[in-house]
Design a protein around this motif. Sequence first.
Motif, short mmCIF file in Angstrom:
data_model
loop_
_atom_site.label_atom_id
_atom_site.label_comp_id
_atom_site.label_asym_id
_atom_site.label_seq_id
_atom_site.Cartn_x
_atom_site.Cartn_y
_atom_site.Cartn_z
N TRP A 399 0.83 -1.20 0.00
CA TRP A 399 0.00 0.00 0.00
C TRP A 399 0.87 1.26 0.00
O TRP A 399 1.80 1.38 0.79
N ARG A 401 1.47 4.81 1.22
CA ARG A 401 1.02 5.47 2.44
C ARG A 401 0.25 6.76 2.13
O ARG A 401 0.54 7.45 1.16
N ASP A 402 -0.72 7.07 3.01
CA ASP A 402 -1.55 8.26 2.81
C ASP A 402 -0.72 9.54 2.72
O ASP A 402 -1.02 10.43 1.92
N ASN A 403 0.33 9.64 3.57
CA ASN A 403 1.11 10.87 3.60
C ASN A 403 2.12 10.97 2.47
O ASN A 403 2.88 11.94 2.40
N CYS A 408 -5.15 12.18 -6.06
CA CYS A 408 -5.54 10.85 -6.53
C CYS A 408 -4.54 10.37 -7.58
O CYS A 408 -4.20 11.09 -8.51
N ARG A 421 -11.72 12.29 -0.20
CA ARG A 421 -10.87 11.65 0.79
C ARG A 421 -10.07 10.51 0.17
O ARG A 421 -10.36 10.06 -0.94
N ARG A 422 -9.08 10.00 0.91
CA ARG A 422 -8.19 8.96 0.41
C ARG A 422 -8.80 7.57 0.58
O ARG A 422 -9.39 7.27 1.62
N HIS A 423 -8.63 6.73 -0.45
CA HIS A 423 -9.04 5.32 -0.40
C HIS A 423 -7.93 4.49 -1.02
O HIS A 423 -7.21 4.96 -1.91
N HIS A 424 -7.79 3.25 -0.57
CA HIS A 424 -6.77 2.36 -1.12
C HIS A 424 -7.41 1.29 -2.01
O HIS A 424 -8.42 0.69 -1.64
N VAL A 431 -3.33 4.94 -3.84
CA VAL A 431 -4.23 5.82 -3.09
C VAL A 431 -5.06 6.60 -4.10
O VAL A 431 -4.51 7.34 -4.92
N CYS A 433 -9.19 8.48 -5.09
CA CYS A 433 -10.37 9.13 -4.55
C CYS A 433 -11.57 8.19 -4.65
O CYS A 433 -11.49 7.12 -5.27
#
Length: 616
Positions: A399, A401-403, A408, A421-424, A431, A433
């Motif tokens: 994955w 990472r969000d940061n 998108c 917001r973020r989705h995987h 990452v 949208c």
Amino acid sequence: LANVPIRHCLEPSICCLHPSPSSLVSEEFHVIQGGKSNKTRSTVTAFSPPLPPSLQEETNEQKLYKVANELLLTERAYVTRLYLLDQVFCAKLTQEAAKGTFPVDVVKGIFCNVACIYAFHSQFLLPDLEARMCQWESRPRIGDILEQHAPFLRMYAEYVKNFDNAMDLLKQWTERSAQFSAIIQEIQKQDICGSLTLQHHMLEPVQRVPRYELLLKDYLKRLPPDAPDRSQAEKSLQTISMAATHSNSAIRKMENLKKLMEIYESLGGEEDIVNASNELIKEGQILKLAARNTSAMERYLYLFNNILLVCVPKFSLVGQRFTVRTRVGIEGIKVVETVNDAYPHTFQVSGKERTLELQASSEQDKDDWIKVFIFTCRSHALQVSSVETEELGRRAPRWIRDNEVTMCMKCKEPFNALTRRRHHCRACGYVVCWRCSDYKTTLEYDGNRMNKVCKDCFSILTGRTASEERSEAKKRGILEIEAAQFSGSSLVCGFLLYSEKARPWQRVWCVIPEKEAVVLYVYGAPQDVKAQSTIPLLGYSVDDAPRAMDPPCSFRLCQSKSLHSFACESEEQKRRWLQVIRVAVTGDVAELQTAGTLSVHSRPLRHHHTPKGEVM
């Protein structure tokens, strides 16, 4: 207004206050649509002060007056549209929703904070402009009024962010509820609508703030340098420009939707083309050769990113102009030149649904159509995933990472805490949208259970094209290079604090790649798929003298009117960056390689200095 805090415009107490329609004087104006003029009646004050005689011979002052008067006239018309949205459409739909016909939340979701916007313009900004234009001869200025009211324009950010959702709700409930649709149709038939749809009127708040920016720039261009109004006008322009940035990314979408609405109406409202994922690529007249006798018939083509519409002209003075005769999906289309002695400039378009032989007006026109067809078909093809296709779904991905991303990784739209917001993706680990991850399929590594995946992985794993796939119908730009692609082979890279022209400091990921050693790329995060900006270093001067207003360990790049400020974590990190940059600004590539070898990748700023995502 000076005594009313900004936050009050977002409170229900203000939103519920509207001028009484009976207190408004009618004024006639024209709305132009499709080449015809529709006379419409508005509900705003009709006073338009004449130009003072003393200004008729003063050309520059007369120009300033005309700009100010244009601001007033457009504001009147705009308040009329806001009245229509809030007091007519929204009010009647809310009244019907109270009966339980459809949810009240649907109406709130569509119109968002338009009541607050209407209250602000009708009760504060428009009356102040009216009063000032009446006093123009004694007080020829508008900068003070705009400076006073400009902070309130921040409320437009909420409306713009909600626009896509509003369009989706409007379309959904128009199809779902007959009563909902009937109310909208009834209002659209009234003269006050000017033969325009609700969607058209809802575009105006999105376009209004950039309109203020253009008018104020025009005003400043004609304002003398020593004018007493210049300081306030410049301050108000700065505030309005910041508010306009909230609309800039949405303006292109709105213009596209507006064009789709025009096409929708020209086709008689039968085609379901008004969708944010649809994009018009090319349109124009062409001849179609009959399959049996090769006679030429006039046709009009609309080429979108996902479908080709072949239309027959309909001779009508108003309303519908074309009838759709043939629909051909873009996927799998093949385009080839053909030779026909009787009909020159021909080519063939072959799709799953139909094969068409078309005749262009000239050889250049034929080449243009063939090129745009080929480009659209290539753009429509799925992006190649970085995960091996044969391993996709069989092995758990790593994955991202969000940061590590700020946008998108599929559609490149920036993330935010509310609407995107973020989705995987559980298949590739990207990452994305919610729009790009709104698909589910079984994954072998998870016991064939249903998992959320991105649109590309959905298509690869199921063999079906994602229904809401967006086209990447534009060429790969200089900014659309992944940060990770550069960071692995760079002269220097790392987190820095960055400020452009005295704007607020923000934490960014900066890279000077080996292949483009004279360009500094600025990303939001190390895994972003698109740079925020680029700085061509050649010709810049470097200033590393300490300044009281800047953070420690800072330096600046200056060229003409451009100023880019950076701040490092330590003097050692600053030394490494300057070692490369001082050579890059001279353009000596050979020496740059030496400087890059001596330099070490910069360490990221510690979180206690500037936390992730914060702006200083």
